[in-house]
Design a protein around this motif. Structure first.
Motif, PDB file in Angstrom:
ATOM      1  N   ARG A 407      69.123  42.405  60.411  1.00 43.34           N
ATOM      2  CA  ARG A 407      69.598  43.503  61.255  1.00 43.34           C
ATOM      3  C   ARG A 407      70.490  44.469  60.487  1.00 43.34           C
ATOM      4  N   GLY A 408      70.141  44.689  59.225  1.00 45.47           N
ATOM      5  CA  GLY A 408      70.886  45.624  58.408  1.00 45.47           C
ATOM      6  C   GLY A 408      72.129  45.046  57.766  1.00 45.47           C
ATOM      7  N   ASP A 409      72.476  43.788  58.052  1.00 42.55           N
ATOM      8  CA  ASP A 409      73.675  43.159  57.487  1.00 42.55           C
ATOM      9  C   ASP A 409      73.277  42.174  56.397  1.00 42.55           C
ATOM     10  N   THR A 410      74.118  42.077  55.386  1.00 42.09           N
ATOM     11  CA  THR A 410      73.920  41.109  54.311  1.00 42.09           C
ATOM     12  C   THR A 410      74.644  39.822  54.673  1.00 42.09           C
ATOM     13  N   MET A 411      73.885  38.736  54.811  1.00 42.93           N
ATOM     14  CA  MET A 411      74.460  37.468  55.234  1.00 42.93           C
ATOM     15  C   MET A 411      74.922  36.620  54.055  1.00 42.93           C
ATOM     16  N   GLY A 412      74.197  36.694  52.951  1.00 37.81           N
ATOM     17  CA  GLY A 412      74.530  35.855  51.806  1.00 37.81           C
ATOM     18  C   GLY A 412      73.393  35.866  50.807  1.00 37.81           C
ATOM     19  N   VAL A 413      73.253  34.751  50.049  1.00 33.76           N
ATOM     20  CA  VAL A 413      72.269  34.651  48.979  1.00 33.76           C
ATOM     21  C   VAL A 413      71.559  33.305  49.092  1.00 33.76           C
ATOM     22  N   LEU A 414      70.230  33.337  48.971  1.00 36.42           N
ATOM     23  CA  LEU A 414      69.409  32.129  48.911  1.00 36.42           C
ATOM     24  C   LEU A 414      68.866  32.027  47.486  1.00 36.42           C
ATOM     25  N   SER A 415      69.165  30.924  46.800  1.00 30.81           N
ATOM     26  CA  SER A 415      68.780  30.759  45.392  1.00 30.81           C
ATOM     27  C   SER A 415      67.750  29.646  45.270  1.00 30.81           C
ATOM     28  N   PHE A 416      66.732  29.906  44.435  1.00 36.52           N
ATOM     29  CA  PHE A 416      65.648  28.952  44.176  1.00 36.52           C
ATOM     30  C   PHE A 416      65.684  28.571  42.694  1.00 36.52           C
ATOM     31  N   TRP A 417      65.552  27.267  42.415  1.00 34.24           N
ATOM     32  CA  TRP A 417      65.632  26.757  41.044  1.00 34.24           C
ATOM     33  C   TRP A 417      64.408  25.886  40.773  1.00 34.24           C
ATOM     34  N   ARG A 418      63.833  26.034  39.560  1.00 36.06           N
ATOM     35  CA  ARG A 418      62.741  25.174  39.128  1.00 36.06           C
ATOM     36  C   ARG A 418      63.141  24.412  37.872  1.00 36.06           C
ATOM     37  N   SER A 419      62.666  23.167  37.824  1.00 35.58           N
ATOM     38  CA  SER A 419      62.990  22.318  36.682  1.00 35.58           C
ATOM     39  C   SER A 419      61.793  22.187  35.756  1.00 35.58           C
ATOM     40  N   ARG A 420      61.889  21.314  34.756  1.00 38.08           N
ATOM     41  CA  ARG A 420      60.961  21.300  33.628  1.00 38.08           C
ATOM     42  C   ARG A 420      59.524  20.949  34.015  1.00 38.08           C
ATOM     43  N   GLN A 421      59.310  20.236  35.128  1.00 38.34           N
ATOM     44  CA  GLN A 421      57.952  19.842  35.452  1.00 38.34           C
ATOM     45  C   GLN A 421      57.152  20.959  36.108  1.00 38.34           C
ATOM     46  N   ASP A 422      57.755  22.063  36.441  1.00 34.55           N
ATOM     47  CA  ASP A 422      57.055  23.173  37.088  1.00 34.55           C
ATOM     48  C   ASP A 422      57.013  24.385  36.157  1.00 34.55           C
ATOM     49  N   GLU A 423      56.042  25.268  36.459  1.00 30.56           N
ATOM     50  CA  GLU A 423      55.977  26.520  35.713  1.00 30.56           C
ATOM     51  C   GLU A 423      57.147  27.413  36.110  1.00 30.56           C
ATOM     52  N   PRO A 424      57.601  28.269  35.227  1.00 30.49           N
ATOM     53  CA  PRO A 424      58.710  29.179  35.584  1.00 30.49           C
ATOM     54  C   PRO A 424      58.300  30.144  36.698  1.00 30.49           C
ATOM     55  N   PHE A 425      59.280  30.661  37.373  1.00 29.61           N
ATOM     56  CA  PHE A 425      59.018  31.711  38.368  1.00 29.61           C
ATOM     57  C   PHE A 425      58.482  32.957  37.673  1.00 29.61           C
ATOM     58  N   ASP A 426      57.645  33.704  38.388  1.00 32.30           N
ATOM     59  CA  ASP A 426      57.189  34.995  37.878  1.00 32.30           C
ATOM     60  C   ASP A 426      57.527  36.074  38.903  1.00 32.30           C
ATOM     61  N   GLU A 427      57.129  37.309  38.599  1.00 30.39           N
ATOM     62  CA  GLU A 427      57.492  38.434  39.468  1.00 30.39           C
ATOM     63  C   GLU A 427      56.856  38.335  40.847  1.00 30.39           C
ATOM     64  N   GLU A 428      55.667  37.734  40.940  1.00 29.43           N
ATOM     65  CA  GLU A 428      55.043  37.586  42.236  1.00 29.43           C
ATOM     66  C   GLU A 428      55.838  36.652  43.141  1.00 29.43           C
ATOM     67  N   ASP A 429      56.552  35.710  42.542  1.00 29.52           N
ATOM     68  CA  ASP A 429      57.343  34.776  43.343  1.00 29.52           C
ATOM     69  C   ASP A 429      58.569  35.453  43.957  1.00 29.52           C
ATOM     70  N   VAL A 430      58.999  36.578  43.381  1.00 34.01           N
ATOM     71  CA  VAL A 430      60.197  37.240  43.894  1.00 34.01           C
ATOM     72  C   VAL A 430      59.972  37.740  45.326  1.00 34.01           C
ATOM     73  N   SER A 431      58.801  38.334  45.583  1.00 30.90           N
ATOM     74  CA  SER A 431      58.544  38.840  46.936  1.00 30.90           C
ATOM     75  C   SER A 431      58.511  37.707  47.958  1.00 30.90           C
ATOM     76  N   LEU A 432      57.922  36.550  47.580  1.00 24.51           N
ATOM     77  CA  LEU A 432      57.933  35.397  48.488  1.00 24.51           C
ATOM     78  C   LEU A 432      59.359  34.918  48.725  1.00 24.51           C
ATOM     79  N   ALA A 433      60.152  34.899  47.681  1.00 25.35           N
ATOM     80  CA  ALA A 433      61.548  34.485  47.835  1.00 25.35           C
ATOM     81  C   ALA A 433      62.289  35.420  48.782  1.00 25.35           C
ATOM     82  N   GLU A 434      62.033  36.722  48.679  1.00 18.34           N
ATOM     83  CA  GLU A 434      62.690  37.674  49.584  1.00 18.34           C
ATOM     84  C   GLU A 434      62.252  37.447  51.032  1.00 18.34           C
ATOM     85  N   GLU A 435      60.968  37.150  51.236  1.00 16.66           N
ATOM     86  CA  GLU A 435      60.511  36.885  52.606  1.00 16.66           C
ATOM     87  C   GLU A 435      61.144  35.621  53.163  1.00 16.66           C
ATOM     88  N   LEU A 436      61.207  34.570  52.345  1.00 12.10           N
ATOM     89  CA  LEU A 436      61.842  33.328  52.807  1.00 12.10           C
ATOM     90  C   LEU A 436      63.313  33.565  53.133  1.00 12.10           C
TER      91      LEU A 436
END
Length: 828
Positions: A407-436
């Motif tokens: 609703r136009g207000d900034t509530m906070g920050v949601l952070s996503f972390w990946r460890s060694r068994q997964d592939e690194p995040f890419d730019e396409e993952d950023v839009s999904l992170a914003e939707e989540l």
């Protein structure tokens, strides 16, 4: 002229031949359908014309029947002079305007329309010049109405009209026959066209089918076999590109499609996982209106489907108001991952991230940011300098930080972390992170707003309820107020304990219809009104009558206010109230109720029974009386007052709820507070559907040696005796220090009663927490405090009483009035 290329056949291809055949078939079908549509349209026009002609015939017959009714009715009346023959005549006159208009409207040609207008004028002239004058003359008894001349004139006029009707009907029937012939001809042409077209279409379709089988179906079967292998998931299959040009192109297309499917299969699977994750977030996050629980649900959804670890940091304050723009302190409210021993800051820690970190950049730009390789980046370390090495040691290699916007207000920050068994995040993952983050922010914002509104409403509700029950000697009390567990929050239930004069006490419980701030505010106004009316010391039935008038005025005022702002809004203020007065001297309880459940009484021997009596209408109805119910209560009896939220439920009716309440009150309890807990625990679910107010009052009784009463004759000489009796009683109670003031107060009150009142006069003093002096007389006229002038000989009595005592007042009784005053006891 076509150019010949050696070794290659340049005949038309399958596509061109198919297009030509299809075009011919479409042209043929189009011509056939065009002719059929022309024929059908002619049939429809003919049918419409026939229908219109039939309607014209029907209306002509009806109009001609109207003329017959006119003629028959007037002839019968002229011959018999009976009014019964005028009924069809009058009905025909009344129907003439409508039937004449419909008769003219259904004329099917200009000639018929002119003839219809002529007939209408003729009938109208017949009515005005012959029929109406004839009937009027017959009603007057004119003998000429039966003359041969008059009869011949009417017959002549009627014959002319019938001839016109006959001519009109003949023409209409001729038109009907012509249009019927036209419709038949059009139908024949349509049948011929349909038959010819069907035969030609069948021949062309057969020829086209043979062509398809040889030139298209056989090669297509080979392609279908390859397509089936592809559909079964075998993307390694390939199709030969030899054969006709179209089949070769089809094979090349199949091979290209297989390669494209191999590439898109991976993208489709990723999109499916993304949509599934977003769906799970929508249905799994926000199941409760609790901020911390909502944040934990968000972490549980994204781990491990999208990230190995996730953290939720909200701008402070976490609860209550939305953080102001520019606020930078973050508080962690949720953290989770694939392992319980995660390397991140624990829940509850607060920090202000430096401007270079992903947290600060996400908050300032309101966009998601990515760190694809945490080992080569140093800016993110400033956000968690104490935990950075631990995070890297756990194998965490990439990070996405997304702002939580709602609703136009900034509530906070949601952070996503990946460890060694997964592939690194890419730019396409950023839009999904914003939707989540956006979906989680909406759920958290809903929880925050609900928490704030509920807290505000509860604070208002509890501030309007008694903060501390007053000390008094009449009853021992315990109370509970429980808000509803539904989204509505608070309601309009309330209770009150009001000390009255003469050691009496008023017990009040009420319920305002509805939930929310409106109900709480209305409850506060009604509670204030009850306290104000209680200060006047009105009987319970009169108090409820005044309260009922007040509710009606409040409802009218709210409705007027609502209509000013929104004409469609309708204000409705409804409430119930129970008002009881207990006197510890007489041990009698007088109560009246306005639509509220009657209380339950627990006697000292443990028996429990609901009070029976008259229940008046709810407040705001108006015009109906309230009746009082009187009880005589033994000392240590318990009076249970409650609102309907305690006994009403979707699972059972009110009678069963009262029975369960009686069983709960019958359980042994050491104190009233324990009894309140037993009742609420036995009758209420974890999240009650309505708010509940419960008030338990254990009665006390003043012993006879605490009260002294004397009857005083209406004689001025008895004032001295009254003073002496008061002094003697105070000496007997050991209150000689209060004798001077009490003697003076009693003397003034008795003198006023003798001079301005009426017998019987009674003097009573009560020794309780205060010393109470009361004088009753048979007059209902209440005294008024005034300041006497210097030359006045009297008028200072009540002024002295008010100056020497803590409080004083007047209450009306059924036999007159009572003037009372209180003064502190020596040593208190």
């Amino acid at each position: 002229m076509r150019r010949q290329v050696p070794g290659k056949d340049l005949r038309w291809g399958l596509t061109r031949l198919t297009a030509v055949a299809s075009g011919l078939l479409a042209l043929l079908i189009g011509l056939i359908f065009g002719f059929m549509l022309w024929a059908i349209n002619g049939m429809r026009d003919s049918a419409d014309a026939r229908k219109e002609t039939r309607m014209g015939v029907v209306e002509t017959e009806r109009f001609e029947q109207l003329l017959a009714n006119l003629e028959t009715g007037q002839r019968g009346f002229v011959i018999t002079k009976q009014d019964v023959f005028l009924q069809p005549w009058r009905a025909a006159l009344k129907a003439f305007p409508t039937q004449s208009r419909e008769f003219q409207e259904h004329a099917t040609s200009p000639g018929q329309k002119r003839l219809a207008e002529k007939i209408t004028r003729g009938v109208d002239s017949y009515i005005r010049t012959y029929s109406i004058p004839l009937v009027s003359a017959a009603q007057r008894g004119d003998p000429n109405v039966s003359s041969l001349l008059t009869t011949a004139r009417g017959k002549r006029l009627a014959d002319v009209l019938r001839a016109d009707f006959t001519h009109y009907m003949t023409t209409e029937r001729q038109l009907l026959d012509e249009r019927t012939d036209t419709a038949t001809s059009n139908a024949d042409r349509a049948v011929i066209a349909a038959s010819a077209g069907l035969g030609a279409s069948i021949l062309l379709i057969v020829a086209f089918a043979v062509y398809q089988s040889r030139a298209i179906v056989r090669p297509a079967r080979k392609a279908a076999a390859v397509a089936k292998q592809i559909a079964d998931g075998d993307l390694s299959v390939r199709m030969e590109t030899t054969g006709p040009a179209e089949i070769g192109a089809l094979g090349a297309s199949f091979n290209t499609m297989v390669r494209s499917l191999q590439e898109s299969r991976g993208r489709t699977e990723a999109a499916r996982r993304r949509l599934r994750l977003l769906y799970n977030t929508s249905v799994s996050v926000g199941t409760t209106l609790d901020v911390e629980q909502t944040a934990r649900e968000l972490v549980q959804v994204v781990v491990p489907q999208f990230a190995d670890f996730a953290t939720v940091d909200l701008l402070t304050p976490v609860h209550g108001e939305v953080p102001q723009a520019g606020a930078g302190e973050l508080q962690r409210i949720a953290v989770g991952g694939i392992r319980e021993n995660h390397p991140f800051r624990p829940v509850g820690t607060r920090r202000t991230p430096p401007p270079t970190t992903l947290y600060a950049r996400s908050l300032s730009t309101r966009l998601g940011h990515i760190e694809a390789d945490l080992r080569t980046s140093t800016s993110w370390r400033a956000g968690d300098p104490e935990y950075a090495e631990r995070i890297l040691d756990e194998g965490v290699h990439s990070l996405i930080s997304a702002p939580m916007l709602s609703r136009g207000d900034t509530m906070g920050v949601l952070s996503f972390w990946r460890s060694r068994q997964d592939e690194p995040f890419d730019e396409e993952d950023v839009s999904l992170a914003e939707e989540l983050a956006a979906k989680g922010a909406v759920a958290i914002d809903n929880a925050r707003r609900y928490t704030r509104e509920r807290s505000t409403a509860l604070t208002l509700q509890r501030s309007l309820l008694p903060q501390r029950l007053p000390e008094q000697a009449a009853v021992e009390v315990a109370s509970r107020y429980l808000p509803t567990g539904e989204l509505g929050g608070v309601g309009g239930d309330w209770f009150d304990v009001i000390p009255l004069s003469g050691t009496r006490v008023a017990l009040v419980v009420g319920d305002v219809v509805g939930h929310g701030l409106h109900a709480a505010a209305a409850m506060g106004r009604l509670r204030t009104a009850v306290r104000t009316l209680a200060d006047v010391d009105l009987p319970p039935d009169e108090l409820l009558t005044h309260l009922d008038d007040l509710v009606i005025r409040l409802a009218d005022g709210e409705q007027y206010s609502a209509e000013l702002h929104d004409p469609a809004a309708v204000a409705d203020l409804g409430a119930t109230c129970l008002y009881a007065v207990y006197d510890p001297v007489s041990r009698r309880c007088t109560l009246a109720t306005a639509g509220h459940p009657l209380p339950v009484v627990i006697t000292p021997d443990g028996s429990v029974a609901p009070v029976t009596g008259h229940i008046g209408p709810p407040l705001g109805i108006g015009g109906l009386p309230f009746e009082t119910t009187e009880l005589e209560l033994e000392p240590s009896s318990v009076l249970a007052l409650y609102t309907d939220g305690l006994i009403e439920s979707r699972e059972h009716d009110i009678d069963r709820g009262i029975a369960e309440l009686c069983r709960a009150l019958a359980r042994p309890a050491a104190t009233l507070e324990e009894a309140c807990d037993i009742v609420t625990g036995a009758l209420l679910p974890e999240r009650p559907a309505d708010d509940v107010a419960l008030l338990l009052a254990r009665t006390r009784a003043l012993s006879p040696d605490q009260v002294a009463t004397w009857d005083i004759p209406a004689d001025p000489s008895e004032v001295e005796r009254a003073r002496r009796l008061v002094v003697e009683q105070l000496d007997a109670w050991g209150l000689a220090e209060a004798a001077f003031i009490t003697e003076l107060v009693a003397s003034e009150l008795v003198t006023n009663a003798v001079r301005h009142g009426a017998p019987p006069i009674r003097l009573r003093i009560i020794r309780d927490r205060t010393l109470i002096c009361e004088v009753s007389d048979g007059s209902s006229t209440a005294p008024h405090l005034r300041r006497a002038r210097e030359t006045d000989e009297g008028g200072r009595g009540l002024l002295l009483v008010a100056g020497l005592t803590l409080s004083w007042g007047t209450r009306q009784t059924t036999t007159g009035k009572t003037i009372w005053c209180e003064q502190p006891l020596p040593g208190y």
